[in-house]
Enzyme design. Structure first.
Site, PDB file in Angstrom:
ATOM      1  N   ASN A 245       0.847  -1.193   0.000  1.00 28.46           N
ATOM      2  CA  ASN A 245       0.000   0.000   0.000  1.00 28.46           C
ATOM      3  C   ASN A 245       0.881   1.241   0.000  1.00 28.46           C
ATOM      4  O   ASN A 245       1.769   1.319  -0.867  1.00 28.46           O
ATOM      5  CB  ASN A 245      -1.128  -0.060   1.046  1.00 28.46           C
ATOM      6  CG  ASN A 245      -0.755  -0.281   2.485  1.00 28.46           C
ATOM      7  OD1 ASN A 245      -0.217  -1.309   2.832  1.00 28.46           O
ATOM      8  ND2 ASN A 245      -1.079   0.646   3.353  1.00 28.46           N
ATOM      9  N   ASP A 246       0.687   2.179   0.893  1.00 35.03           N
ATOM     10  CA  ASP A 246       1.278   3.519   0.776  1.00 35.03           C
ATOM     11  C   ASP A 246       2.763   3.579   0.389  1.00 35.03           C
ATOM     12  O   ASP A 246       3.572   2.846   0.958  1.00 35.03           O
ATOM     13  CB  ASP A 246       1.188   4.253   2.119  1.00 35.03           C
ATOM     14  CG  ASP A 246      -0.109   4.037   2.844  1.00 35.03           C
ATOM     15  OD1 ASP A 246      -1.027   3.459   2.263  1.00 35.03           O
ATOM     16  OD2 ASP A 246      -0.198   4.451   4.004  1.00 35.03           O
TER      17      ASP A 246
ATOM     18  N   GLN B 240       4.645   0.342   2.136  1.00 40.22           N
ATOM     19  CA  GLN B 240       3.967  -0.606   3.020  1.00 40.22           C
ATOM     20  C   GLN B 240       3.912  -1.953   2.300  1.00 40.22           C
ATOM     21  O   GLN B 240       3.399  -2.041   1.169  1.00 40.22           O
ATOM     22  CB  GLN B 240       2.551  -0.096   3.321  1.00 40.22           C
ATOM     23  CG  GLN B 240       2.532   1.198   4.093  1.00 40.22           C
ATOM     24  CD  GLN B 240       2.869   0.970   5.561  1.00 40.22           C
ATOM     25  OE1 GLN B 240       2.043   0.524   6.316  1.00 40.22           O
ATOM     26  NE2 GLN B 240       4.099   1.269   5.944  1.00 40.22           N
TER      27      GLN B 240
ATOM     28  N   TRP C 198      -3.513  -7.258   3.002  1.00 40.41           N
ATOM     29  CA  TRP C 198      -2.892  -6.404   4.014  1.00 40.41           C
ATOM     30  C   TRP C 198      -2.574  -7.210   5.270  1.00 40.41           C
ATOM     31  O   TRP C 198      -3.338  -8.106   5.645  1.00 40.41           O
ATOM     32  CB  TRP C 198      -3.849  -5.248   4.367  1.00 40.41           C
ATOM     33  CG  TRP C 198      -3.213  -4.218   5.253  1.00 40.41           C
ATOM     34  CD1 TRP C 198      -2.500  -3.139   4.850  1.00 40.41           C
ATOM     35  CD2 TRP C 198      -3.233  -4.190   6.684  1.00 40.41           C
ATOM     36  NE1 TRP C 198      -2.064  -2.427   5.944  1.00 40.41           N
ATOM     37  CE2 TRP C 198      -2.503  -3.061   7.081  1.00 40.41           C
ATOM     38  CE3 TRP C 198      -3.784  -5.012   7.667  1.00 40.41           C
ATOM     39  CZ2 TRP C 198      -2.318  -2.710   8.421  1.00 40.41           C
ATOM     40  CZ3 TRP C 198      -3.595  -4.679   9.002  1.00 40.41           C
ATOM     41  CH2 TRP C 198      -2.876  -3.539   9.370  1.00 40.41           C
TER      42      TRP C 198
ATOM     43  N   SER D 135       3.180   3.779   7.993  1.00 35.36           N
ATOM     44  CA  SER D 135       3.723   4.792   7.091  1.00 35.36           C
ATOM     45  C   SER D 135       4.573   5.853   7.790  1.00 35.36           C
ATOM     46  O   SER D 135       4.419   6.110   8.978  1.00 35.36           O
ATOM     47  CB  SER D 135       2.584   5.462   6.338  1.00 35.36           C
ATOM     48  OG  SER D 135       2.125   4.553   5.378  1.00 35.36           O
TER      49      SER D 135
ATOM     50  N   ARG E 148      -0.666   8.510  13.583  1.00 35.41           N
ATOM     51  CA  ARG E 148       0.290   7.828  12.708  1.00 35.41           C
ATOM     52  C   ARG E 148       0.692   8.659  11.474  1.00 35.41           C
ATOM     53  O   ARG E 148       0.125   9.692  11.197  1.00 35.41           O
ATOM     54  CB  ARG E 148      -0.275   6.491  12.260  1.00 35.41           C
ATOM     55  CG  ARG E 148      -1.595   6.563  11.526  1.00 35.41           C
ATOM     56  CD  ARG E 148      -1.986   5.177  11.021  1.00 35.41           C
ATOM     57  NE  ARG E 148      -3.227   5.193  10.295  1.00 35.41           N
ATOM     58  CZ  ARG E 148      -4.398   4.839  10.809  1.00 35.41           C
ATOM     59  NH1 ARG E 148      -4.488   4.442  12.051  1.00 35.41           N
ATOM     60  NH2 ARG E 148      -5.487   4.881  10.060  1.00 35.41           N
ATOM     61  N   ASP E 149       1.655   8.091  10.739  1.00 32.66           N
ATOM     62  CA  ASP E 149       2.109   8.581   9.437  1.00 32.66           C
ATOM     63  C   ASP E 149       2.891   9.897   9.511  1.00 32.66           C
ATOM     64  O   ASP E 149       2.524  10.890   8.867  1.00 32.66           O
ATOM     65  CB  ASP E 149       0.931   8.720   8.448  1.00 32.66           C
ATOM     66  CG  ASP E 149       0.033   7.500   8.398  1.00 32.66           C
ATOM     67  OD1 ASP E 149       0.508   6.417   8.810  1.00 32.66           O
ATOM     68  OD2 ASP E 149      -1.120   7.605   7.967  1.00 32.66           O
TER      69      ASP E 149
ATOM     70  N   GLU F 260      -5.237  10.605   7.146  1.00 29.50           N
ATOM     71  CA  GLU F 260      -4.059   9.741   7.102  1.00 29.50           C
ATOM     72  C   GLU F 260      -3.007  10.362   6.178  1.00 29.50           C
ATOM     73  O   GLU F 260      -3.321  11.161   5.297  1.00 29.50           O
ATOM     74  CB  GLU F 260      -4.432   8.361   6.554  1.00 29.50           C
ATOM     75  CG  GLU F 260      -5.489   7.642   7.381  1.00 29.50           C
ATOM     76  CD  GLU F 260      -5.790   6.245   6.840  1.00 29.50           C
ATOM     77  OE1 GLU F 260      -5.601   5.289   7.593  1.00 29.50           O
ATOM     78  OE2 GLU F 260      -6.207   6.113   5.684  1.00 29.50           O
TER      79      GLU F 260
HETATM   80  C1  FRU Z   1      -3.125   4.398   4.786  1.00 25.88           C
HETATM   81  C2  FRU Z   1      -2.743   3.663   6.066  1.00 25.88           C
HETATM   82  C3  FRU Z   1      -1.860   4.506   6.954  1.00 25.88           C
HETATM   83  C4  FRU Z   1      -1.126   3.475   7.780  1.00 25.88           C
HETATM   84  C5  FRU Z   1      -0.912   2.386   6.768  1.00 25.88           C
HETATM   85  C6  FRU Z   1      -0.939   0.998   7.318  1.00 25.88           C
HETATM   86  O1  FRU Z   1      -3.390   3.553   3.729  1.00 25.88           O
HETATM   87  O2  FRU Z   1      -3.900   3.245   6.740  1.00 25.88           O
HETATM   88  O3  FRU Z   1      -2.579   5.446   7.720  1.00 25.88           O
HETATM   89  O4  FRU Z   1       0.076   3.956   8.293  1.00 25.88           O
HETATM   90  O5  FRU Z   1      -1.935   2.521   5.797  1.00 25.88           O
HETATM   91  O6  FRU Z   1      -0.579   0.068   6.343  1.00 25.88           O
END
Ligand code: FRU
Length: 445
Positions: free
Chosen positions: A24-25, A41, A49, A83, A145-146, A198
């Site tokens: 993902n991200d 990710q 996931w 992230s 987060r992030d 996010e």
């Molecule tokens: C966005 C998210 C982030 C988090 C990550 C987890 O897609 O939910 O906020 O850090 O993915 O994989």
């Protein structure tokens, strides 16, 4: 049926994707020692996931990517490396990210911020006194987060962090002089249309500050932006919108260490993550890198110039047609770029004799994209208003499981599509038309 060419895999030809597993991200985007680094990710074990690591890839030109070993590992099955971002400090590549642990399993705070550093850009060492931020500034926040870190004009560090409270998405603002001790400065930006914001990213563009963030709202999921000025640690919004108005563009992040504002995002919608690619053992891909700039207080978006390197040869050239015409593209793969100039309207239909199609058209300054019959995954229909210029410029990037549409540098929309056959017929009505076959970056030349 005439000219039907079966697609043998949904693996993209020129987009970044994992060879196996889930992504993902994009994370830790940084230009460092002559290379663009992209972390992301990553679940190496399954195309779904979970058990999130930081995968790692590098590129010299933002177009050709090379997979590197995993950069950061979770500590156990119940934790994850969420992230975050990367900066250059004293010659080292430093990453600041969220460490997550499932609270059901480990009854402590679930999201905290960590620091790690690397001298070679490949092997990372965790800071011994992690976490660098161990608790949210207030109780009952919904997420924490992030972290995205940048260097301020005065040389100190600034961090934006995704959060939410009382049903409102929030972006929290911190500062530091050493990347270790962080001071909370307040809520930079807040909105009531999503529970969490996010992956925030705050970028300076001339005299304006642009905040990018992602959110899942009851109506739409995607990457949003607000443009304005920061006053007293608050973003005073002047202008806002979406970075991409398609169905699949999430968690966009810009690079540290470049003059240009280059952005990469995960080309997927977090609300629907089951795709036919899972049967091939992988899931998730990154959109092509885009460059942001501000013109007359408006945010402009275009593919990075480097993407033109992908063009192998021109397969259709039409100087100017106002009549609807059909072109046999005579190609083996869904890997091409369509460029056209039109005024005031355009009609484009990519299709095959199996009945799969994507339709792109304009009428009364409304751009319409219809992916409902695009292939084996569920499609959608989008209608967006655009500013009809004297000459409109459209670029469309087709790959095995995606389509990205850029109109006049002001509207971009990205969609996942999963055609079982090559769209080798193009119907067109408008002005000039050029179609380029694009390179497969994953196969040796
Ligand atoms: C966005 C998210 C982030 C988090 C990550 C987890 O897609 O939910 O906020 O850090 O993915 O994989």
């Amino acid at each position: 049926m005439k000219n039907l060419k079966r697609v043998f895999s949904f693996k993209p030809h020129y987009h970044f994707f994992p060879i196996t597993g889930w992504i993902n991200d994009p994370n830790g985007l940084i230009y460092w020692k002559g290379m663009y680094h992209m972390f992301y990710q990553y679940n190496p074990k399954s195309p779904s996931w979970g058990h999130i690591h930081w995968g790692h890839a590098v590129s010299k030109d933002l177009v050709h990517w090379f997979h590197l070993p995993v950069a950061l590992y979770p500590k156990d099955e119940r934790s994850g490396i969420f992230s975050g971002s990367a900066v250059e400090d004293n010659g080292k590549l430093k990453v600041i990210y969220t460490f997550f642990r499932d609270p059901e399993y480990h009854k402590s705070i679930k999201e905290v911020q960590y620091l790690a550093e690397s001298s070679d850009g490949i092997n990372f060492q965790e800071y011994s006194n992690n976490p660098i931020i161990s608790t949210p500034p207030e109780s009952e926040v919904y997420a924490f987060r992030d972290p995205k870190v940048r260097r301020s004009e005065k040389g100190s560090w600034e961090m934006v962090l995704g959060s939410g409270k009382n049903g409102n998405g929030r972006v929290l603002f911190y500062t530091s002089t050493d990347l270790i001790n962080w001071h909370y400065r307040g809520v930079l930006f807040e909105g009531d249309f999503a529970q969490v914001f996010e992956c925030p990213d705050l970028i300076s563009m001339g005299r304006k500050e642009v905040l990018i963030y992602s959110a899942c709202t009851p109506k739409v999921n995607g990457t949003f932006f607000v443009m304005g000025t920061v006053w007293d640690n608050k973003l005073i919004a002047e202008n806002f919108g979406m970075l991409d108005v398609g169905h699949d563009y999430y968690a966009a992040q810009t690079f540290f260490g470049t003059e240009r504002k280059i952005v990469i995002a995960w080309m997927q919608n977090p609300s629907n993550c089951s795709y036919p690619t899972q049967q091939e053992g992988w899931n998730g891909l990154m959109a092509i890198p885009r460059e942001l700039h501000v013109e007359n207080n408006e945010l402009k978006i275009r593919p990075v110039e480097e993407v033109k390197q992908l063009r192998i040869n021109e397969i259709v050239t039409e100087v100017n047609t106002k009549r609807k015409k059909s072109y046999d593209l005579n190609i083996e793969h869904n890997s091409y770029e369509i460029v056209c100039d039109f005024s005031p309207d355009v009609y484009l239909r990519l299709h095959n004799t199996w009945g799969e199609s994507v339709e792109i058209s304009t009428n009364n300054s409304i751009l319409k994209v219809d992916t409902r019959r695009s292939g084996v995954s569920e499609g959608t229909i989008r209608k967006v208003e655009f500013k009809n210029e004297r000459q409109n410029h459209l670029r469309v990037f087709v790959d095995s499981c995606s389509i990205e549409i850029f109109l006049n540098e002001s509207i971009v929309c990205s969609f996942r599509i999963h055609p079982e056959y090559v769209y080798n017929i193009l119907e067109f009505e408008g002005g000039s038309l050029h179609v380029y076959k694009l390179e497969n970056i994953w196969l040796p030349n």
